[in-house]
Design a protein around this motif. Structure first.
Motif, PDB file in Angstrom:
ATOM      1  N   ILE A 110     -13.148   9.643  -8.511  1.00  0.00           N
ATOM      2  CA  ILE A 110     -11.744   9.225  -8.654  1.00  0.00           C
ATOM      3  C   ILE A 110     -11.336   9.518 -10.091  1.00  0.00           C
ATOM      4  CG2 ILE A 110     -10.204   7.222  -8.784  1.00  0.00           C
ATOM      5  CD1 ILE A 110     -12.165   5.925  -6.700  1.00  0.00           C
ATOM      6  N   ILE A 111     -10.160  10.121 -10.261  1.00  0.00           N
ATOM      7  CA  ILE A 111      -9.670  10.365 -11.616  1.00  0.00           C
ATOM      8  C   ILE A 111      -8.500   9.432 -11.895  1.00  0.00           C
ATOM      9  CG2 ILE A 111      -8.709  12.073 -13.215  1.00  0.00           C
ATOM     10  CD1 ILE A 111     -10.145  14.210 -11.488  1.00  0.00           C
ATOM     11  N   ASN A 112      -8.638   8.623 -12.930  1.00  0.00           N
ATOM     12  CA  ASN A 112      -7.571   7.712 -13.338  1.00  0.00           C
ATOM     13  C   ASN A 112      -6.923   8.291 -14.592  1.00  0.00           C
ATOM     14  OD1 ASN A 112      -5.936   5.504 -13.297  1.00  0.00           O
ATOM     15  ND2 ASN A 112      -7.421   4.098 -14.237  1.00  0.00           N
ATOM     16  N   GLY A 113      -5.610   8.477 -14.522  1.00  0.00           N
ATOM     17  CA  GLY A 113      -4.912   9.215 -15.578  1.00  0.00           C
ATOM     18  C   GLY A 113      -4.848  10.678 -15.191  1.00  0.00           C
ATOM     19  N   ALA A 114      -4.745  10.918 -13.883  1.00  0.00           N
ATOM     20  CA  ALA A 114      -4.916  12.265 -13.329  1.00  0.00           C
ATOM     21  C   ALA A 114      -3.840  13.250 -13.777  1.00  0.00           C
ATOM     22  CB  ALA A 114      -4.944  12.201 -11.801  1.00  0.00           C
ATOM     23  N   VAL A 131     -15.748   6.830 -19.166  1.00  0.00           N
ATOM     24  CA  VAL A 131     -14.534   6.467 -19.887  1.00  0.00           C
ATOM     25  C   VAL A 131     -14.309   7.400 -21.080  1.00  0.00           C
ATOM     26  CG1 VAL A 131     -13.343   4.628 -21.109  1.00  0.00           C
ATOM     27  CG2 VAL A 131     -14.907   4.077 -19.226  1.00  0.00           C
ATOM     28  N   GLY A 132     -13.233   8.154 -21.033  1.00  0.00           N
ATOM     29  CA  GLY A 132     -12.854   8.997 -22.153  1.00  0.00           C
ATOM     30  C   GLY A 132     -11.716   8.386 -22.946  1.00  0.00           C
ATOM     31  N   THR A 133     -11.090   7.354 -22.397  1.00  0.00           N
ATOM     32  CA  THR A 133     -10.001   6.665 -23.091  1.00  0.00           C
ATOM     33  C   THR A 133     -10.555   5.964 -24.322  1.00  0.00           C
ATOM     34  OG1 THR A 133      -9.150   6.221 -20.892  1.00  0.00           O
ATOM     35  CG2 THR A 133      -8.095   5.064 -22.717  1.00  0.00           C
ATOM     36  N   THR A 134      -9.888   6.144 -25.472  1.00  0.00           N
ATOM     37  CA  THR A 134     -10.350   5.462 -26.682  1.00  0.00           C
ATOM     38  C   THR A 134      -9.609   4.135 -26.832  1.00  0.00           C
ATOM     39  OG1 THR A 134      -8.709   6.701 -27.934  1.00  0.00           O
ATOM     40  CG2 THR A 134     -10.953   7.581 -27.885  1.00  0.00           C
ATOM     41  N   GLY A 135     -10.012   3.321 -27.772  1.00  0.00           N
ATOM     42  CA  GLY A 135      -9.273   2.115 -28.085  1.00  0.00           C
ATOM     43  C   GLY A 135      -9.949   0.832 -27.663  1.00  0.00           C
ATOM     44  N   LEU A 136     -11.111   0.896 -27.008  1.00  0.00           N
ATOM     45  CA  LEU A 136     -11.829  -0.348 -26.670  1.00  0.00           C
ATOM     46  C   LEU A 136     -12.403  -0.955 -27.950  1.00  0.00           C
ATOM     47  CD1 LEU A 136     -13.729   0.839 -23.456  1.00  0.00           C
ATOM     48  CD2 LEU A 136     -12.102  -1.073 -23.562  1.00  0.00           C
ATOM     49  N   LEU A 140     -22.063   5.354  -4.423  1.00  0.00           N
ATOM     50  CA  LEU A 140     -22.298   5.948  -5.739  1.00  0.00           C
ATOM     51  C   LEU A 140     -21.107   6.714  -6.313  1.00  0.00           C
ATOM     52  CD1 LEU A 140     -25.939   7.289  -5.671  1.00  0.00           C
ATOM     53  CD2 LEU A 140     -24.969   5.555  -7.164  1.00  0.00           C
ATOM     54  N   GLY A 141     -19.907   6.271  -6.012  1.00  0.00           N
ATOM     55  CA  GLY A 141     -18.734   6.944  -6.553  1.00  0.00           C
ATOM     56  C   GLY A 141     -18.633   6.795  -8.065  1.00  0.00           C
ATOM     57  N   VAL A 142     -17.840   7.667  -8.660  1.00  0.00           N
ATOM     58  CA  VAL A 142     -17.617   7.637 -10.106  1.00  0.00           C
ATOM     59  C   VAL A 142     -16.116   7.622 -10.374  1.00  0.00           C
ATOM     60  CG1 VAL A 142     -17.898   8.939 -12.267  1.00  0.00           C
ATOM     61  CG2 VAL A 142     -19.775   8.866 -10.591  1.00  0.00           C
ATOM     62  N   MET A 143     -15.665   6.780 -11.312  1.00  0.00           N
ATOM     63  CA  MET A 143     -14.273   6.826 -11.771  1.00  0.00           C
ATOM     64  C   MET A 143     -14.235   7.409 -13.186  1.00  0.00           C
ATOM     65  SD  MET A 143     -11.580   3.787 -12.794  1.00  0.00           S
ATOM     66  CE  MET A 143     -12.490   3.344 -14.280  1.00  0.00           C
ATOM     67  N   VAL A 144     -13.480   8.493 -13.337  1.00  0.00           N
ATOM     68  CA  VAL A 144     -13.267   9.054 -14.683  1.00  0.00           C
ATOM     69  C   VAL A 144     -11.950   8.504 -15.200  1.00  0.00           C
ATOM     70  CG1 VAL A 144     -12.936  11.168 -16.011  1.00  0.00           C
ATOM     71  CG2 VAL A 144     -14.505  11.161 -14.057  1.00  0.00           C
ATOM     72  N   ASP A 145     -11.960   7.897 -16.387  1.00  0.00           N
ATOM     73  CA  ASP A 145     -10.760   7.245 -16.908  1.00  0.00           C
ATOM     74  C   ASP A 145     -10.265   7.916 -18.191  1.00  0.00           C
ATOM     75  OD1 ASP A 145      -9.358   4.211 -16.525  1.00  0.00           O
ATOM     76  OD2 ASP A 145      -9.246   5.054 -18.556  1.00  0.00           O
ATOM     77  N   PHE A 146      -9.119   8.569 -18.084  1.00  0.00           N
ATOM     78  CA  PHE A 146      -8.398   9.069 -19.262  1.00  0.00           C
ATOM     79  C   PHE A 146      -6.988   8.474 -19.223  1.00  0.00           C
ATOM     80  CE2 PHE A 146     -11.569  12.524 -19.243  1.00  0.00           C
ATOM     81  CZ  PHE A 146     -11.886  12.580 -20.587  1.00  0.00           C
ATOM     82  N   THR A 147      -6.887   7.167 -19.570  1.00  0.00           N
ATOM     83  CA  THR A 147      -5.579   6.506 -19.462  1.00  0.00           C
ATOM     84  C   THR A 147      -5.123   6.045 -20.849  1.00  0.00           C
ATOM     85  OG1 THR A 147      -6.671   4.425 -18.903  1.00  0.00           O
ATOM     86  CG2 THR A 147      -5.992   5.848 -17.060  1.00  0.00           C
ATOM     87  N   HIS A 148      -4.843   4.738 -20.968  1.00  0.00           N
ATOM     88  CA  HIS A 148      -4.310   4.222 -22.230  1.00  0.00           C
ATOM     89  C   HIS A 148      -5.175   3.093 -22.747  1.00  0.00           C
ATOM     90  CE1 HIS A 148      -0.628   6.553 -22.019  1.00  0.00           C
ATOM     91  NE2 HIS A 148      -0.663   6.333 -20.726  1.00  0.00           N
ATOM     92  N   PRO A 149      -5.236   2.901 -24.062  1.00  0.00           N
ATOM     93  CA  PRO A 149      -6.013   1.797 -24.631  1.00  0.00           C
ATOM     94  C   PRO A 149      -5.657   0.453 -23.981  1.00  0.00           C
ATOM     95  CG  PRO A 149      -5.256   3.228 -26.394  1.00  0.00           C
ATOM     96  CD  PRO A 149      -4.634   3.730 -25.113  1.00  0.00           C
ATOM     97  N   ARG A 204      -0.140   6.324 -13.434  1.00  0.00           N
ATOM     98  CA  ARG A 204       0.947   5.353 -13.484  1.00  0.00           C
ATOM     99  C   ARG A 204       2.319   5.999 -13.591  1.00  0.00           C
ATOM    100  NH1 ARG A 204      -0.164   0.168 -15.580  1.00  0.00           N
ATOM    101  NH2 ARG A 204      -1.971  -0.618 -14.441  1.00  0.00           N
ATOM    102  N   ASN A 205       2.374   7.211 -14.055  1.00  0.00           N
ATOM    103  CA  ASN A 205       3.654   7.886 -14.278  1.00  0.00           C
ATOM    104  C   ASN A 205       4.307   8.190 -12.926  1.00  0.00           C
ATOM    105  OD1 ASN A 205       5.730   9.724 -14.759  1.00  0.00           O
ATOM    106  ND2 ASN A 205       4.671  10.620 -16.524  1.00  0.00           N
TER     107      ASN A 205
END
Lengths: 273, 273, 273, 273
Positions: B8-12, B105-110, B77-86, B38-39
């Motif tokens: 699953i890609i979040n921030g697709a 998680v590729g989103t920065t800000g944690l 065993l699914g994977v979520m790739v996250d490139f969203t917002h802090p 979200r857009n």
């Protein structure tokens, strides 16, 4: 073939002086006729042996004026190459011109007033004189290519890299490059965004007309300069690497040959390239 | 051959998201099962078409949790790739782990606290989780090679060069390189001379343990980092040039494959190389 | 502090030998006890003066065996550094081991059979012996970083640049880098298109496993190697520049210190880094 | 302010054509009046939308001559920019000149005879015409700086680096640089030693007058050229990096402005810089 040009080297025992002895000895159209150095350690030594080549039967003397005088008696159109000290160079140049010997000056430290004064003196005597702050033909070519590029690129930064025993930053050559670019009459690097330095100094030092200079100091480096021009979709880089004092000799030899054809003072290697 | 890993890609619909859609669609051992953004502009569009490839029959949705739920029902065993917002990433990661879906998680800000908290949560759930601030395998290789070099070189400076629309200097990656080198427990660049800056800033910015960083900004540059080590008689330079977001995809694919083998949270691409 | 390690230099009057005299004299944990050179020109000269430093009261001798014998009588755990000629090095190493002196060998030209034979000899004598074809720590770091990169990059080319008095191309170091990369067990640079050379040779020379090497020869260059890895969207470059023989001394000193802890023959600087 | 120069783009839907649409639309002193492309896929589409900018109300047509005719009726001093195919470009240029429209030709493939013929035709019509094989101002600056350097350096090699989807080597630009240097009337790189290639091709390909070219091909590279001059003690390097087609637009805009001031055919960007 015309007679070889007689050459006197003042500051003959210094690092540059020794290199010039070698270069003059190996040039068929030049002949070494005198080698002067104030350092008493080398008095009377053979100039060739001091330079690490075969004996030239020219002993090092510490007397400039008699050497000039002797050269005049024997031959015409002599040249004095001066790599000495800021304190004495003005006097050396006046003496040479007074004897009709053409000076090629690599010694730095002459003030604008002194240069102006020497220019008038050379002019009156109709004697050529070259003052060359940097004998590196490669550096002058880089600076001239940078000037050409500045007509078409609005964005430029300079990186200079030297060994870590150099105390001052930026290098004089990098400042000179920036000043030449600044004379084009425009302000470089119009900002696209409001820049922030989170570590002060990372964006380098601001030279004339908004040109940034970055100075790197590391052992293993020698003397390097990079001028980087940028525009959308392209980068144009000019780089010069110096690895040995030998690189200055083509410029010194060129200056010796050119100064005999001059009747006045000329400043800068770029004028005779 | 095992079943492909569902992704699953979040921030697709973001720049990185679209690149990940392409990379996953082209990897035979992975299969895209969901694309969240979200857009509202992209709602319902086909993920493949959005990414500029063939239709994948995965419409963009703005609902993460139902997508996670559906993925769980269908496959393991699914994977979520996250490139969203802090702002939302912490919640996204908790949701994924709660559903047994492994986050990459590729989103920065944690914040450190959030990462610590997520680590405990992943640990309890025995679920792999990867937080990767920089997916560039080339940059990580450069940093690891720099660490090796720092065991034998005491002198180092960093130059990073980016386009002139980057507002902050130095780059995060350059700071990270300096901090890694600083962790070696030594102070770099012992001075050989008393240095003087005749133009303030030319010697760059001082990061940890006396490492200097120089930041160049020009149009035509993209993203470049150079780490220069020096010692008497030698220079050792590591340079990485990024020209396209495609360079991150090998790291993203590697992370997707590795996270399915983990039972806890791991931080940094270097841990899985 | 333990006693300094006694060091004999064989080939002391050569370029590398003189550099080693200087480096050993300046290392507080080492002491020069013998300096051997076959060239009669230097017989009896002081080793320190020959190296351009203060007198060390070690005269150059042309007799290796008596020097080894004398060193053994006086101290334990001596080391012989050998920078001589391919013709004599095998015999020198056997002699040193026979006396219980540890050899550090920079001389090239030993055959595989000779190395195998010396390995057995050192093993039986429980005496350390180091054979180091390249003492440049920077080059070894570059090669190790290249090996790491080869696990993640499939595309690589090598450029080596040397002064134009080097007769053979490519350099031995570049060949060695290519061979190390080839040992990774993959073929590099899978073709994307059918390539055509309109000028033969422009695409360089093919070393092992499809790795291309390009050799540049120019005056002003010294010794440089560049390994360039490419992948979509990124370039990762490793570059090493040698400007002075001094760059080999950290490797020589490291080898002297390490060989005293060994009980057998070890080949290559990378084994002791 | 004078009237804007009317511009017709022929080959408007190609990669360069679209870039030119954008550049012309953004230049206040130019106005797009026609966009021609033979590819039926784009017939009737708005040129601005095709280029990814705002609509310009110029639909793509597949008819060049009526577009030229219409442009002539409305305004004076129009310019046709041609980025089409070698097969049609000669005819396109003749048509434009016949209508009094100035051609700026980026299409390659015209033979010397065709160029000679067009030059006579332009001359008779007193109509400016520019044929520009390379619109990159950066590359032309590099070549001119290389020419300057060649007056003082006798040693030079060229490295060109491109992505690994380029089939031919060396690049046309590198050949052109070598040919320009060769026109200086000297043979470069006098040998210092008898060179041996232990791997054939490592020393590169021999272009005119003994200039060697090395071609590197890797994914991640775009288009790069390096000209390296060497002399004892120094290296002078000129490097140009292209990362985006945008880099050609300053050259295209310059050519459009200059061609209106010409009365004949001029070949090469260097003539109008």
């Amino acid at each position: 073939m015309p007679n070889p040009i007689p050459v006197i080297i003042n500051g003959a025992a210094g690092k540059m002086g020794r290199e010039v002895i070698k270069a003059v000895a190996q040039a068929p159209d030049l002949t070494l006729v005198g080698a002067v150095d104030r350092n008493p350690a080398w008095l009377g030594q053979d100039a060739g042996e001091l330079a690490g080549i075969e004996p030239l039967e020219i002993p090092i003397t510490d007397q400039l004026e008699p050497t000039l005088g002797m050269a005049v008696q024997e031959r015409e159109l002599g040249v004095m190459v001066d790599f000495t000290h800021p304190s004495g160079v003005y006097h050396n140049v006046r003496s040479a011109i007074a004897y009709g010997i053409r000076p090629v000056v690599g010694t730095t430290g002459l003030s604008s007033e002194q240069i102006q004064d020497l220019a008038e003196f050379a002019d009156k005597a109709s004697t050529g004189c070259l003052i060359i702050p940097n004998f590196s033909i490669g550096v002058v070519l880089l600076q001239q290519a940078a000037l050409q590029a500045s007509r078409h690129f609005d964005h430029v930064e300079i990186i200079e890299l030297h060994h870590n025993q150099k105390a001052d930053a930026p290098s004089g050559t990098a400042i000179q490059t920036a000043e030449l670019l600044a004379e084009m009459g425009k302000t470089y690097n119009p900002a696209q965004v409001q820049e922030t330095e989170t570590i002060p100094g990372v964006r380098g030092g601001l030279a004339a007309e908004n040109i940034r200079i970055h100075s790197v100091r590391l052992p293993g480096l020698i003397a390097h300069q990079e001028v980087i021009f940028g525009a959308p979709g392209q980068i144009y880089t000019l780089r010069h690497d110096t690895s040995d004092r030998a690189c200055y000799m083509p410029g010194v030899l060129l200056a010796i040959r050119k100064v005999t054809q001059l009747k006045n003072l000329v400043y800068g290697l770029e004028k005779i390239l």
